[in-house]
Motif scaffolding. Sequence first.
Motif, PDB file in Angstrom:
ATOM      1  N   ASP A   1       4.436   1.208  12.604  1.00 43.49           N
ATOM      2  CA  ASP A   1       3.622   0.391  12.363  1.00 43.49           C
ATOM      3  C   ASP A   1       4.404  -0.970  12.751  1.00 43.49           C
ATOM      4  O   ASP A   1       5.459  -1.160  12.385  1.00 43.49           O
ATOM      5  CB  ASP A   1       3.339   0.099  10.850  1.00 43.49           C
ATOM      6  CG  ASP A   1       2.354  -0.834  10.612  1.00 43.49           C
ATOM      7  OD1 ASP A   1       1.179  -0.566  10.182  1.00 43.49           O
ATOM      8  OD2 ASP A   1       2.521  -2.180  10.438  1.00 43.49           O
TER       9      ASP A   1
ATOM     10  N   ASP B   1       0.023   6.846   1.291  1.00 41.63           N
ATOM     11  CA  ASP B   1       0.552   6.101   2.322  1.00 41.63           C
ATOM     12  C   ASP B   1       2.239   5.922   1.686  1.00 41.63           C
ATOM     13  O   ASP B   1       2.385   5.197   0.661  1.00 41.63           O
ATOM     14  CB  ASP B   1       0.237   4.758   2.450  1.00 41.63           C
ATOM     15  CG  ASP B   1      -1.178   4.929   2.995  1.00 41.63           C
ATOM     16  OD1 ASP B   1      -1.420   5.790   3.628  1.00 41.63           O
ATOM     17  OD2 ASP B   1      -2.129   4.073   2.704  1.00 41.63           O
TER      18      ASP B   1
ATOM     19  N   ARG C   1      12.803   6.228   0.008  1.00 43.86           N
ATOM     20  CA  ARG C   1      11.332   5.721   0.088  1.00 43.86           C
ATOM     21  C   ARG C   1      11.492   4.218  -0.355  1.00 43.86           C
ATOM     22  O   ARG C   1      11.864   4.160  -1.475  1.00 43.86           O
ATOM     23  CB  ARG C   1      10.371   6.687  -0.815  1.00 43.86           C
ATOM     24  CG  ARG C   1       9.114   6.273  -0.874  1.00 43.86           C
ATOM     25  CD  ARG C   1       8.365   7.078  -1.559  1.00 43.86           C
ATOM     26  NE  ARG C   1       7.791   8.410  -1.151  1.00 43.86           N
ATOM     27  CZ  ARG C   1       8.356   9.567  -1.615  1.00 43.86           C
ATOM     28  NH1 ARG C   1       8.875   9.676  -2.528  1.00 43.86           N
ATOM     29  NH2 ARG C   1       7.995  10.805  -0.838  1.00 43.86           N
TER      30      ARG C   1
ATOM     31  N   ILE D   1       6.558   4.567   2.948  1.00 40.94           N
ATOM     32  CA  ILE D   1       7.304   4.001   3.866  1.00 40.94           C
ATOM     33  C   ILE D   1       8.685   4.582   3.753  1.00 40.94           C
ATOM     34  O   ILE D   1       9.186   4.567   2.694  1.00 40.94           O
ATOM     35  CB  ILE D   1       7.347   2.500   3.889  1.00 40.94           C
ATOM     36  CG1 ILE D   1       5.897   1.908   3.977  1.00 40.94           C
ATOM     37  CG2 ILE D   1       8.052   1.523   4.999  1.00 40.94           C
ATOM     38  CD1 ILE D   1       5.579   0.378   3.905  1.00 40.94           C
TER      39      ILE D   1
ATOM     40  N   ALA E   1      10.219  -3.406   2.943  1.00 42.79           N
ATOM     41  CA  ALA E   1       9.854  -3.106   4.480  1.00 42.79           C
ATOM     42  C   ALA E   1       9.615  -4.380   5.150  1.00 42.79           C
ATOM     43  O   ALA E   1       9.977  -4.547   6.244  1.00 42.79           O
ATOM     44  CB  ALA E   1       8.969  -1.990   4.416  1.00 42.79           C
TER      45      ALA E   1
ATOM     46  N   VAL F   1       6.338  -3.102  10.580  1.00 42.16           N
ATOM     47  CA  VAL F   1       7.756  -2.619  10.168  1.00 42.16           C
ATOM     48  C   VAL F   1       8.721  -2.477  11.036  1.00 42.16           C
ATOM     49  O   VAL F   1       8.613  -1.764  11.896  1.00 42.16           O
ATOM     50  CB  VAL F   1       7.533  -1.339   9.091  1.00 42.16           C
ATOM     51  CG1 VAL F   1       8.807  -0.714   8.632  1.00 42.16           C
ATOM     52  CG2 VAL F   1       6.480  -1.600   8.031  1.00 42.16           C
TER      53      VAL F   1
ATOM     54  N   GLU G   1       6.490  -1.724  -0.041  1.00 44.51           N
ATOM     55  CA  GLU G   1       6.112  -2.500   1.025  1.00 44.51           C
ATOM     56  C   GLU G   1       6.855  -3.724   1.134  1.00 44.51           C
ATOM     57  O   GLU G   1       7.030  -4.248   2.244  1.00 44.51           O
ATOM     58  CB  GLU G   1       4.431  -2.771   0.778  1.00 44.51           C
ATOM     59  CG  GLU G   1       3.927  -3.748   1.964  1.00 44.51           C
ATOM     60  CD  GLU G   1       3.577  -2.766   2.921  1.00 44.51           C
ATOM     61  OE1 GLU G   1       3.333  -3.460   4.161  1.00 44.51           O
ATOM     62  OE2 GLU G   1       3.192  -1.507   2.735  1.00 44.51           O
TER      63      GLU G   1
ATOM     64  N   ARG H   1       6.724   4.083   8.807  1.00 50.23           N
ATOM     65  CA  ARG H   1       5.608   4.531   8.136  1.00 50.23           C
ATOM     66  C   ARG H   1       5.300   5.850   8.236  1.00 50.23           C
ATOM     67  O   ARG H   1       5.783   6.530   9.253  1.00 50.23           O
ATOM     68  CB  ARG H   1       4.428   3.717   8.186  1.00 50.23           C
ATOM     69  CG  ARG H   1       4.235   2.231   7.729  1.00 50.23           C
ATOM     70  CD  ARG H   1       3.037   1.457   7.981  1.00 50.23           C
ATOM     71  NE  ARG H   1       3.122   0.120   7.655  1.00 50.23           N
ATOM     72  CZ  ARG H   1       3.101  -0.198   6.529  1.00 50.23           C
ATOM     73  NH1 ARG H   1       2.923   0.268   5.473  1.00 50.23           N
ATOM     74  NH2 ARG H   1       3.269  -1.663   6.403  1.00 50.23           N
TER      75      ARG H   1
END
Length: 323
Positions: A211, A171, A262, A173, A268, A214, A265, A229
Motif C-alpha cells: 500500500d 485488514d 502485527r 498490517i 505503520a 505504508v 494503522e 499490508r
Amino acid sequence: MRLSHFAPLALMLALLAGCEFETSVGIDPPPFEEALVVYAFPTPDSTWTVSVAKSLPLGSNRSYEVPDATVTIHEGGAVVETLVLQTARPEGEPTYSIQPSVYVSPTGATPEAGRTYRIEITAPGLPLASSETTIPLAPEAEVVSDEWTYYDEGGYNSRRLRVGLVDPPGDDIYELALLLREDYQEGYINEYTYRFTSVTPSFRRGYEFLDIDVGVETDAEYYREVVFRDALFRDRRQEFELDFDTYADEFATRSFAVAVGRVSEPFARYQASRRQQIDNESNPFAEPSPLYSNVDGGYGVVGAFTSVRIALPDPPPPALAAR
C-alpha cells in the motif's frame, strides 16, 4: 560588423543594472502555543512506557522535558494505570543533553493484546493531550526452512530463510525484521536490526503488494525492516523468502532471530512518514514531510504492535547436512 544591432541590448542591460531584484513577502504567523509531544508504542511484551516532551518555538534553547506531567492509561472509560516519572534530570546537567521525560508503570503493568486503551497526559500550563490505540493480536508465524545458500567456514556466508504467515479475516498490517545479538568476550551485549538483501514476494514501492501509504525501511539496496499490508494474501497463508549475509566474528558470538509483528494503522503511518522525512531531509527542493500524528490536543504518535520473535540457530554446514 555593425554595432548598432547591439545598441538596444546594451541599453536594456544598463537599465537592468540599476534595478533591485530582491522581493520580500511579509508573513504574519500565528502566535506560538506550547503543546505536549507524546510518543508511545505499547506492546504486550513491555511495561507501559510513554515519552513526554513539549513543543518549543524555533530557535529556542530551553529544555523540552516535562517532569511534572500526569500520565494515565484508560480502558472503557476507567483509569487502569497511572504512570510515574522514570528519571529526573540531575542537578546542573545542561539542557541540551536532555531527553524527553519518560513515564513508566510503577507496577510493571503491560498492555493486553486485543484491548483498546486511551492515553491521557496533562501538565501545568499545557492543554490536555490524548490518543487511543488497540493492541493487535499476535501474528501466527513460523520458520519453514533456514539454509545456507553459500557457505565458507570462518568467512562470509549467505542464508535463505523461509517464513510462513497465516492471515486472519479482516485488514491487517505486518512488519518483518531480522534481529542480531552479539555477545562479546568482554561481557557486553549488542543488539540491533540486521540487514537482509532480498525478499520474495518483493516489497519495493511500485509493486501492487505494498500500500502506498505504508513505506519500506531501506538502507541502499538492503532492507532493515518492512511494513506491509495483507492486500495480496488476505485470509490465507503466505510464505516469504528472506536472504541475508553473515560472517564469523572472533570476538563475539552472533545469534539471529526473525521478528514478525502485527502493527496498528498509526504505527505503520508513522513509520512511513518517518522514512519519507529521512529521505527528504537533504533535498532542498522536496516538499515538506511532516511526521504523522494521532495525538489530540498535541503532537506525536501512539501506535501499538504485537510481535513474535523466533530464534534462528545456525543451520548445520552443508557437508554435515548432506550426511
